[in-house]
Design an enzyme around this catalytic site. Structure first.
Site, PDB file in Angstrom:
ATOM      1  N   PRO A 394       0.841  -1.206   0.000  1.00  0.00           N
ATOM      2  CA  PRO A 394       0.000   0.000   0.000  1.00  0.00           C
ATOM      3  C   PRO A 394       0.876   1.256   0.000  1.00  0.00           C
ATOM      4  O   PRO A 394       1.929   1.298   0.630  1.00  0.00           O
ATOM      5  CB  PRO A 394      -0.791  -0.121   1.313  1.00  0.00           C
ATOM      6  CG  PRO A 394      -0.709  -1.565   1.687  1.00  0.00           C
ATOM      7  CD  PRO A 394       0.604  -2.050   1.178  1.00  0.00           C
ATOM      8  N   GLY A 401       7.858   0.858   0.615  1.00  0.00           N
ATOM      9  CA  GLY A 401       7.505   0.420  -0.728  1.00  0.00           C
ATOM     10  C   GLY A 401       8.473   0.883  -1.794  1.00  0.00           C
ATOM     11  O   GLY A 401       8.798   0.133  -2.721  1.00  0.00           O
ATOM     12  N   SER A 402       8.954   2.125  -1.692  1.00  0.00           N
ATOM     13  CA  SER A 402       9.880   2.644  -2.700  1.00  0.00           C
ATOM     14  C   SER A 402      11.204   1.878  -2.673  1.00  0.00           C
ATOM     15  O   SER A 402      11.712   1.424  -3.702  1.00  0.00           O
ATOM     16  CB  SER A 402      10.139   4.136  -2.459  1.00  0.00           C
ATOM     17  OG  SER A 402       8.973   4.894  -2.663  1.00  0.00           O
ATOM     18  N   ASP A 449      15.400   0.501   6.304  1.00  0.00           N
ATOM     19  CA  ASP A 449      14.580  -0.219   5.340  1.00  0.00           C
ATOM     20  C   ASP A 449      15.435  -1.005   4.362  1.00  0.00           C
ATOM     21  O   ASP A 449      15.157  -2.174   4.060  1.00  0.00           O
ATOM     22  CB  ASP A 449      13.700   0.759   4.551  1.00  0.00           C
ATOM     23  CG  ASP A 449      12.832   1.618   5.460  1.00  0.00           C
ATOM     24  OD1 ASP A 449      12.836   1.368   6.684  1.00  0.00           O
ATOM     25  OD2 ASP A 449      12.183   2.551   4.953  1.00  0.00           O
TER      26      ASP A 449
END
Length: 623
Positions: A394, A401-402, A449
């Site tokens: 999402p 997400g990137s 991340d």
């Protein structure tokens, strides 16, 4: 203004053994057509369209392609000069750039170093020089512009090397030892009986103007005998007196030398044909990277802190690659829209999704990958590809997400070009991925991340300043224990997660005591949490999750954290869960003391416009 580099192609060697074999074996038209041909003009399989071409044709195609040289000179001998003159006429090569060294036999040759010096003196070459052997074959093309770019970035000369096949002997090559970090050649020996590595140099090098003007004449003066003026001996001399860097190329080399027999030449041709026939186009191949939840310590990863994070299988991004004639990046049908039902549709999609998808991430990743390989001396095979991506993460919920797309892209490119963690060390890769986002796309982000997406599983990370300053990356390790049962709750209509950092970074850089002390406390939570996980103290770990969020809330303030995020935290706590942010906002991660409350909590979350799912951890299957 600096002068453009000059390329000198050495084709003055004499092939007495091959030529003798041809004279004695004129049993077929196939052999008779080789009679008298210089080594560089022998027929070989054409990698660029099938059929045949000459060895020199392959080099000339690469050297002239980008117009990156001021001049390309060909130096040959008197015995074969006419052959090259005819080749030049047919190949759009300037006749005035062919140099005749006057030799007619192996005994009268002046050596590769002598030929190089002759070219420099007769043509008045003043700048940097690339030197290649025109009778040298490679199994696969590689990017010469990348070689030149790496050379331009260094304050020394450059020598090309490759990893020898097990069948090759050290006594047939110039052998090198290359420092993995600096890429400098620390030792060079021409044709030793034994050598500690399998790294072999070839007749392919780049020399700074100072080397050509000073060291080359010194070598020739010290070695008056032509037999001692081989290219390997010249490199050995230069390495001992100057800084020379090594660049590894992803292909094997075959040199058609004076001792190459007719049967050996045929073996080389058969090997090239076999490689061409057996090599299937790469792909399609898909690499998946996983979303992550920060369990403790975040957001201190951007403040020289410590964190524990977990990769999860619920959400992922994947990149698919296949070899193709041209390089293509394919847009995603949903995330990179280019067609709309109308202006109202465009307005609604743009308002909700913004203007950025994954296409720019792949483009920036490819650019940074190529740039890194050029700077680090990693020559890439000259192959094009098509990239596409898919993701179910999402948007704007702080699940990385990137970076997931960028990590998947890097891992895919490494596989495509045959690179391993020896070429791009595993601890370095997260920093490289981060630079794609921060340097290329100006996305505010931290290392956490990227580290967990590269290492996968439950990962402990230490970003202490002394470590980062010393080695450029932190200390990362996979924890051997498993994470406790967790759940993820996220908003279906989140705010932009990039706004969550507020002015804390600026305050930290200014030495604000409150921020500095908070980051120290986040790091302490991480160490205590690591100990709690390893000793199986689940409740203690959950209490640290609560403390992590409480400190973050105090530091950033409710307005910055956002009402929806705070509502999700409170909802979880109402059902007895330990709660915190897994990233920068838009989602929360929790751990229930009583897991039987999950169904009722999930129903309440749906009523409030939130999605609640149990987390499925992703643990790596191997090292």
């Amino acid at each position: 203004m600096s002068q453009q580099m000059t390329c000198v192609v050495l084709v003055a060697g004499h092939q007495y053994m091959l030529e003798q074999d041809v004279r004695e074996s004129e049993s077929s038209q196939e052999v008779r057509r080789l009679k008298g041909l210089p080594k560089a003009l022998l027929p070989v399989p054409n990698r660029h369209g099938g059929g045949e071409c000459t060895v020199l044709d392959l080099w000339w195609k690469e050297l002239k392609e980008r117009r990156q040289f001021g001049n390309v000179y060909l130096i040959t001998n008197a015995d074969k000069y006419k052959y090259f003159e005819r080749w030049a006429t047919a190949s759009d090569f300037p006749l005035e750039n062919i140099i005749n060294d006057g030799s007619t036999t192996q005994g009268s040759r002046i050596g590769a170093a002598g030929d190089l010096n002759l070219a420099i003196q007769t043509k008045g070459i003043q700048g940097d020089v690339m030197v290649v052997s025109g009778d040298m074959l490679t199994v696969e093309d590689f990017d010469i512009s990348g070689v030149k770019r790496f050379f331009d970035s260094k304050d020394g000369d450059l020598c090309i090397y490759y990893d020898m096949d097990p069948s090759e002997k050290c006594s047939t090559r110039g052998m090198v030892t290359v420092d993995d970090t600096s890429k400098q050649i620390t030792a060079f020996k021409e044709k030793p009986a034994e050598w500690p590595s399998r790294q072999a140099a070839v007749v392919f090098a780049c020399f700074k103007a100072e080397t050509v003007q000073n060291l080359l004449p010194g070598f020739l003066k010290q070695n008056p005998r032509n037999n001692d003026r081989g290219f390997g001996k010249l490199l050995e001399y230069i390495v001992a007196r100057s800084k020379v860097f090594g660049m590894k190329v992803p292909t094997n080399f075959s040199l058609i030398g004076p001792c190459t027999s007719l049967s050996e030449y045929h073996k080389v041709i058969d090997s090239m044909k076999a490689h061409s026939c057996s090599r299937e186009l790469f792909g399609p191949s898909t690499t998946r990277a996983y979303a992550r939840v920060g369990l403790l310590g975040n957001p201190s990863d951007g403040f020289n802190g410590k964190t524990i994070s977990l990769s999860i299988e619920n959400f992922w991004a994947e990149v698919t690659i296949r070899e193709s004639e041209r390089l293509r990046l394919l847009p995603h049908a949903i995330n990179d829209p280019s067609e709309f039902g109308g202006l109202n549709d465009l307005f609604a999609i743009s308002q909700k999704e913004g203007y950025v998808g994954g296409l720019r991430l792949m483009q920036a990743a490819c650019k940074k990958f190529y740039e890194h390989c050029s700077v680090q001396g990693i020559a890439l095979a000259k192959r094009n590809f098509t990239l596409s991506y898919d993701t179910n993460i999402p948007r704007q919920v702080g699940l990385a997400g990137s970076s997931c797309i960028v990590v998947a892209c890097f891992k895919t490119l490494m596989r495509f070009f045959g690179l391993t963690y020896h070429d791009i060390p595993k601890p370095v890769l997260p920093s490289l991925v981060l630079s794609v986002e921060t340097d290329e796309l100006y996305i505010a982000a931290g290392l956490q991340d990227r580290v967990v997406q590269v290492y996968e599983g439950l990962v402990y990370m230490d970003f202490s300043k002394d470590l980062m300053d010393k080695q450029g990356y932190g200390a990362y390790r996979n924890l051997t224990v498993r994470a406790p049962p967790l759940f993820l709750m996220y908003a279906t209509d989140p705010s932009d997660s990039g706004k969550i950092h507020s002015d804390v970074k600026l305050r930290w850089k200014a030495g604000d005591e409150e921020v500095v002390d908070a980051m120290r406390q986040f790091a302490e939570f991480t160490d205590k949490g690591c100990a709690a996980l390893e000793s199986g103290e689940r409740t203690a770990f959950g209490e640290l999750m609560d403390a992590n969020f409480n400190l973050r809330r105090k530091l950033y303030g409710d307005q910055c954290l956002g009402s929806k995020n705070l509502a999700m935290i409170q909802l979880g706590r109402d059902f007895g869960a330990h709660m915190k942010f897994p990233g920068s906002g838009g989602a929360v991660v929790g751990m229930l003391e009583d897991e039987s409350n999950f169904e009722q909590m999930s129903l309440k979350a749906q009523q409030m416009g939130f999605v609640c799912v149990p987390i499925t951890p992703h643990y790596p299957s191997g090292p």
